[in-house]
Design a protein around this motif. Structure first.
Motif, short mmCIF file in Angstrom:
data_model
loop_
_atom_site.label_atom_id
_atom_site.label_comp_id
_atom_site.label_asym_id
_atom_site.label_seq_id
_atom_site.Cartn_x
_atom_site.Cartn_y
_atom_site.Cartn_z
N ILE A 55 -34.29 -80.35 34.51
CA ILE A 55 -33.33 -81.03 35.22
C ILE A 55 -33.15 -80.77 36.61
O ILE A 55 -33.09 -81.52 37.38
CB ILE A 55 -31.85 -81.12 34.50
CG1 ILE A 55 -31.89 -81.77 33.02
CG2 ILE A 55 -30.76 -81.72 35.29
CD1 ILE A 55 -32.14 -83.18 32.98
N GLU A 56 -33.00 -79.23 36.71
CA GLU A 56 -32.77 -78.67 37.79
C GLU A 56 -34.27 -79.24 39.04
O GLU A 56 -34.13 -79.51 39.91
CB GLU A 56 -32.50 -77.24 38.09
CG GLU A 56 -31.31 -76.90 37.36
CD GLU A 56 -31.27 -75.54 36.76
OE1 GLU A 56 -32.16 -74.71 37.06
OE2 GLU A 56 -30.28 -75.13 36.20
N TYR A 96 -28.00 -85.83 28.83
CA TYR A 96 -28.25 -84.23 28.83
C TYR A 96 -27.68 -83.72 29.97
O TYR A 96 -26.67 -82.51 29.79
CB TYR A 96 -29.56 -83.88 28.74
CG TYR A 96 -30.11 -82.32 28.52
CD1 TYR A 96 -30.02 -82.03 27.00
CD2 TYR A 96 -30.13 -81.60 29.31
CE1 TYR A 96 -30.00 -80.71 27.05
CE2 TYR A 96 -30.58 -80.54 29.30
CZ TYR A 96 -30.54 -79.78 27.84
OH TYR A 96 -30.77 -78.31 27.63
N THR A 97 -27.74 -83.91 31.08
CA THR A 97 -27.17 -83.46 32.44
C THR A 97 -25.43 -83.73 32.31
O THR A 97 -24.91 -82.57 32.45
CB THR A 97 -27.60 -84.11 33.58
OG1 THR A 97 -29.06 -83.84 33.88
CG2 THR A 97 -26.80 -83.97 34.77
N LEU A 150 -32.41 -77.13 30.93
CA LEU A 150 -31.75 -77.51 32.37
C LEU A 150 -32.70 -77.04 33.29
O LEU A 150 -32.60 -77.80 34.52
CB LEU A 150 -30.38 -76.42 32.59
CG LEU A 150 -29.27 -77.23 32.22
CD1 LEU A 150 -27.99 -76.24 32.31
CD2 LEU A 150 -28.91 -78.58 32.43
N LEU A 205 -37.64 -86.21 30.52
CA LEU A 205 -36.12 -86.27 31.10
C LEU A 205 -35.27 -87.35 29.79
O LEU A 205 -34.35 -86.70 29.62
CB LEU A 205 -35.93 -86.69 32.31
CG LEU A 205 -36.55 -85.52 33.38
CD1 LEU A 205 -36.48 -86.15 34.70
CD2 LEU A 205 -36.14 -84.16 33.39
N ALA A 232 -32.76 -88.12 35.46
CA ALA A 232 -32.31 -86.55 35.50
C ALA A 232 -30.59 -86.45 35.22
O ALA A 232 -30.13 -85.43 34.78
CB ALA A 232 -32.54 -85.99 36.48
#
Length: 286
Positions: A181-182, A200-201, A178, A165, A196
Motif C-alpha cells: 500500500i505504501e 485494506y487501507t 502495508l 491491491l 490502494a
C-alpha cells in the motif's frame, strides 16, 4: 518476509494518462482494467441497499466491508457471479480452467507459479474490462500469501499490481501487506492510487499515513469515493481538517480552484462518530 530491492514506484510515475487502446497486449497498461470491479461495486451497493441483512460479520478478511457513502467491496462470490454473467463462453471456460489450475498448483513450481502465468494472460483472455476481477479470483484460488502477493506486486505489470491491491482485503487479515500500500501511495498512477485506498487501507493504515493518502487523492484528482470507510475515519479528525484547510489556502493563494471533494471531506471531519455503548460502569465494553 524480505522486501525486494527493486521498487516499482518510479516505474509507475506519470502513467495515469496512458489511454486504453483496443487490442493491447496483456503486458501493456490499460486504464480500463478497474471498470469491472467498479461495476460490481455498484451492483453490490444496489443489492445491499435492498438487503442490509446480507452483510457479513465485520473483521472477516474474505467478506465485504460497507461504509456510509462508500460502495461495499464486492465479495469473491460477487466477482465470480459477475464474471459468469458477463464473460463470453470462451472466456468463461478459460477462467474456470485457470482457477482449477491455480487451486491445484499453489505456490512456486519452477521459476514461476501456474497462477502467476494465468495472471499474465487474464487481460488477453477476459478483456480489459474484466481482467482485475479475474486476477483477484486467480490469486484467491492460488491461496496467495503475503510473500506471493509481494512477488507479484513488485515483479508484475501495473495491471497486475493493481489486482494485488484489490485482492488484499480478501486475502490478508493483518497489516503485513502495508508495504505494498505504501509503495502504491508513493506513485502518481491514479489507477494504483484508487486501488490502494480501499478497505485494506481503511483497516490498517495509520492515521498519519491515511491522512496523507486522502491528500494524495486530492492532489492527483482521484475521487474520494474510492477512499473506503471515509466517513468513519474522517469523523472528528481535527488534524485532517487542518491539513485540508492549509491545502485549500495554498490553492486559493495561487489562484487555483479548490476541489469540491476537499469540501466534502472537510464536512466529514466536523462530524463525530458516536462512542460505543457500554454496560460496564467503568466504560469497558461488555
Amino acid at each position: 518476509m524480505t522486501r525486494p530491492r527493486a521498487t516499482p514506484a518510479a516505474r509507475t510515475e506519470n502513467t495515469q494518462s496512458t489511454p486504453a487502446t483496443p487490442g493491447l497486449k496483456d503486458t501493456d497498461r490499460s486504464a480500463d482494467g478497474a471498470h469491472d470491479l467498479k461495476d460490481t461495486d455498484q451492483s453490490t451497493a444496489d443489492q445491499s441497499a435492498t438487503d442490509r441483512s446480507a452483510q457479513a460479520a465485520p473483521g472477516d478478511a474474505r467478506t465485504r466491508h460497507a461504509a456510509q457513502d462508500t460502495a461495499p467491496t464486492p465479495s469473491l462470490a460477487d466477482l465470480r457471479h459477475h464474471l459468469t454473467d458477463h464473460l463470453d463462453p470462451a472466456a468463461r471456460i478459460w477462467l474456470d480452467h485457470a482457477l482449477d489450475e491455480a487451486a491445484a498448483h499453489p505456490g512456486i513450481h519452477g521459476p514461476i507459479s501456474v497462477g502467476e502465468l494465468r495472471l499474465a494472460e487474464a487481460g488477453r483472455r477476459c478483456g480489459a474490462m474484466h481482467a482485475d476481477a479475474a486476477r483477484v479470483l486467480i490469486l484467491d484460488a492460488a491461496r496467495a500469501d503475503i510473500d506471493a502477493l509481494t512477488r507479484v506486486y513488485f515483479q508484475g505489470t501495473a495491471d497486475e499490481r493493481r489486482a494485488v491491491l484489490y485482492a488484499l482485503p480478501h486475502l490478508v487479515s493483518g497489516p503485513g501487506a502495508l508495504p505494498l500500500i505504501e509503495d502504491a501511495l508513493r506513485t502518481n498512477d491514479t489507477r494504483l492510487l484508487s486501488a490502494a485506498v480501499g478497505p485494506y487501507t481503511a483497516r490498517h493504515l495509520t492515521a498519519h499515513a491515511w491522512r496523507h493518502a486522502v491528500l494524495k487523492c486530492l492532489f492527483t484528482g482521484v475521487p474520494v469515493d474510492h477512499v473506503a470507510d471515509l466517513p468513519r475515519r474522517a469523523a472528528g479528525d481535527g488534524e485532517l481538517a487542518r491539513m485540508l484547510g492549509d491545502y485549500a489556502a495554498e490553492r486559493t493563494a495561487a489562484g487555483r480552484t479548490v476541489p469540491e471533494d476537499l469540501h466534502r471531506v472537510l464536512d466529514l471531519t466536523e462530524s463525530v462518530t458516536p462512542a460505543p455503548v457500554t454496560d460496564h460502569p467503568h466504560g469497558k465494553e461488555s
